[in-house]
Write an enzyme that holds these catalytic residues in place. Structure first.
Site, short mmCIF file in Angstrom:
data_model
loop_
_atom_site.label_atom_id
_atom_site.label_comp_id
_atom_site.label_asym_id
_atom_site.label_seq_id
_atom_site.Cartn_x
_atom_site.Cartn_y
_atom_site.Cartn_z
CB SER A 168 -1.01 0.06 1.07
OG SER A 168 -1.98 0.89 1.07
CG ASP A 212 -6.80 -2.38 -3.50
OD1 ASP A 212 -7.27 -1.50 -2.93
OD2 ASP A 212 -5.71 -2.69 -3.55
CG HIS A 256 -5.98 -2.29 0.35
ND1 HIS A 256 -5.13 -1.79 -0.76
CD2 HIS A 256 -5.62 -1.62 1.58
CE1 HIS A 256 -4.25 -0.96 -0.11
NE2 HIS A 256 -4.54 -1.04 1.11
#
Length: 442
Positions: free
Chosen positions: A218, A379, A409
């Site tokens: 991320s 995501d 995610h």
């Protein structure tokens, strides 16, 4: 009335069995009331926590449980906001300080990986060395996720421990400074300082400096990509990075209306468009008190002028770089108007196209190390990961692209109990470890 009460009292004294019968009826009535209250509470929590999952999600039962926990946290935050205690920023600051591990980290108790804390150039790190690792071992410098705002290296203890254990290499987890207290470029500078240090002095830690890679998920994937870009371009005389691992990375804040942003905007509570936009605004260094406005502004692409949407930078994130099946959103997005906030754009115009902030804004991706990219099907960040993979391949970079079918995610992370770990996360984690192992053996 008093006379009736006296007669009942006298009757119960004379007849104990009658008193026991009355007491039992009262207890049964209270029990029924309690059951009704609990049923209503359970039903309410179930309604709050229920997430209609997209068709195709892996392990829907596990995922529903995990999403339910996330939605419950979100609901508590909304209640706090309703009573005037829960602005996005206040909740962020509470979560920033929610977990403080002291002493020995949980992973060290397993005994199969040496876990030590160090401070490198004023940046705290945690070093994981498997007991079976070679005397001079390959290594991965890892940057945790959390929107450049949340989480710490301590929070990632289980994930980084398992990476070290499964790949049998040293993993260095970097506890970089976070926004909003330390916005861009402070976090990426911390990551660069640590990576350069180990490329130069790794042998002192039993690390093979010719086999060091970077990785992150991320926002940490953003930092890993930025570090790889910076080290590839600078002429420092340091060894080249061996690999980069980018797990559902944030790679741009230029266009938050890519198809994955539109389709996944509110269907997966872990990361929505508005939340990602809020993280972006804090990392950009925009005023903390106006985070909710900036979140709305960026999610509507009102942070850049119309001419930027037809510039070379727009080409860098063009849906033309996506497979045809992903180029069009399934949902209908609201139309982007010509209006935008000039004041905001003036504050961010240089940063938002800086490759250290948005790696996708780099015009030149040649020479980067062998890359693993993991994109999750469900995501908001899916499309930029796919675009980056395509552009890297076009630039001649070796890329192992893993599309997480049915994944969402953060599914790869080892934070929740194993029984909540989805099959998509297990498959992706195994693919990452196999990639690292194969690369460092060359």
């Amino acid at each position: 009335m008093r006379g009736v009460q006296v007669r009942i009292s006298e009757q119960t004294k004379e007849n104990p069995s009658l008193w026991r019968l009355i007491r039992r009826k009262i207890e049964n009535m209270l029990l029924k009331v309690l059951v009704v209250i609990l049923s209503v509470l359970v039903a309410g929590i179930a309604i709050i926590c229920y997430t209609p999952l997209p068709t195709g999600i892996h392990d829907p039962v596990r995922t529903e449980l995990f999403m339910g926990l996330m939605k419950l946290v979100t609901f508590v935050m909304k209640i706090r906001k309703f009573f005037g205690y829960g602005s996005f920023l206040n909740n962020v600051k509470i979560l920033q300080n929610s977990i403080k591990l002291e002493g020995v980290l949980p992973s060290a108790k397993h005994g199969d990986v040496q876990v030590t804390r160090e401070v490198i150039e004023n940046v705290p790190v945690i070093i994981y060395r498997p007991n079976t690792a070679s005397v001079v071992s390959p290594a991965m410098v890892y940057f945790h996720g959390g929107g450049w705002v949340l989480m710490t290296a301590d929070d990632y203890d289980s994930t980084t421990y398992h990476f070290a254990k499964e790949t049998n290499i040293v993993v260095i987890s970097v506890d970089y400074r976070r926004a909003p207290q330390f916005p861009f470029p402070v976090p990426v500078q911390d990551c660069l300082v640590v990576t350069r240090y180990f490329l130069k002095n790794g042998l002192q830690f039993g690390i093979d400096v010719s086999k060091i890679g970077v990785g992150g998920d991320s926002a940490g994937g953003n930092l890993a990509a930025a570090v790889a870009l910076a080290l590839t371009r600078e002429k420092s005389g340091l060894p080249s990075l061996k690999f980069q691992v980018l797990l559902f990375p944030v790679l741009q804040a230029f266009d938050l209306r890519l198809p994955s942003y539109v389709d996944m905007n509110d269907s997966m509570p872990i990361l929505t468009t508005r939340i990602m936009a809020a993280y972006n605004s804090l990392y950009l260094g925009l005023e903390e008190d106006n985070t909710e406005y900036y979140s709305w502004l960026m999610s509507e692409n009102q942070h850049i002028p119309p001419e930027m949407r037809t510039s070379k930078f727009a080409d860098f994130v063009s849906v033309k770089n996506l497979p045809k099946m992903f180029r069009t959103a399934n949902r209908t997005a609201t139309e982007i108007t010509a209006s935008y906030d000039q004041d905001v754009y003036n504050k961010i115009k240089d940063i938002i196209v800086d490759p250290l902030f948005s790696p996708l804004m780099s015009p030149d991706l040649t020479g980067l190390p062998t890359t693993f990219i993991h994109a999750c099907e469900f995501d908001v960040l899916r499309d930029e990961a796919m675009i980056y993979s395509k552009r890297l391949q076009d630039a001649g970079v070796k890329v192992k692209f893993h599309f997480g079918h049915g994944g969402y995610h953060a599914d790869i992370l080892r934070m929740a109990p194993d029984f909540l770990w989805s099959e998509s996360g297990r498959v992706a984690f195994s693919a990452v470890c196999n990639f690292i192992t194969s690369v460092v053996q060359k």
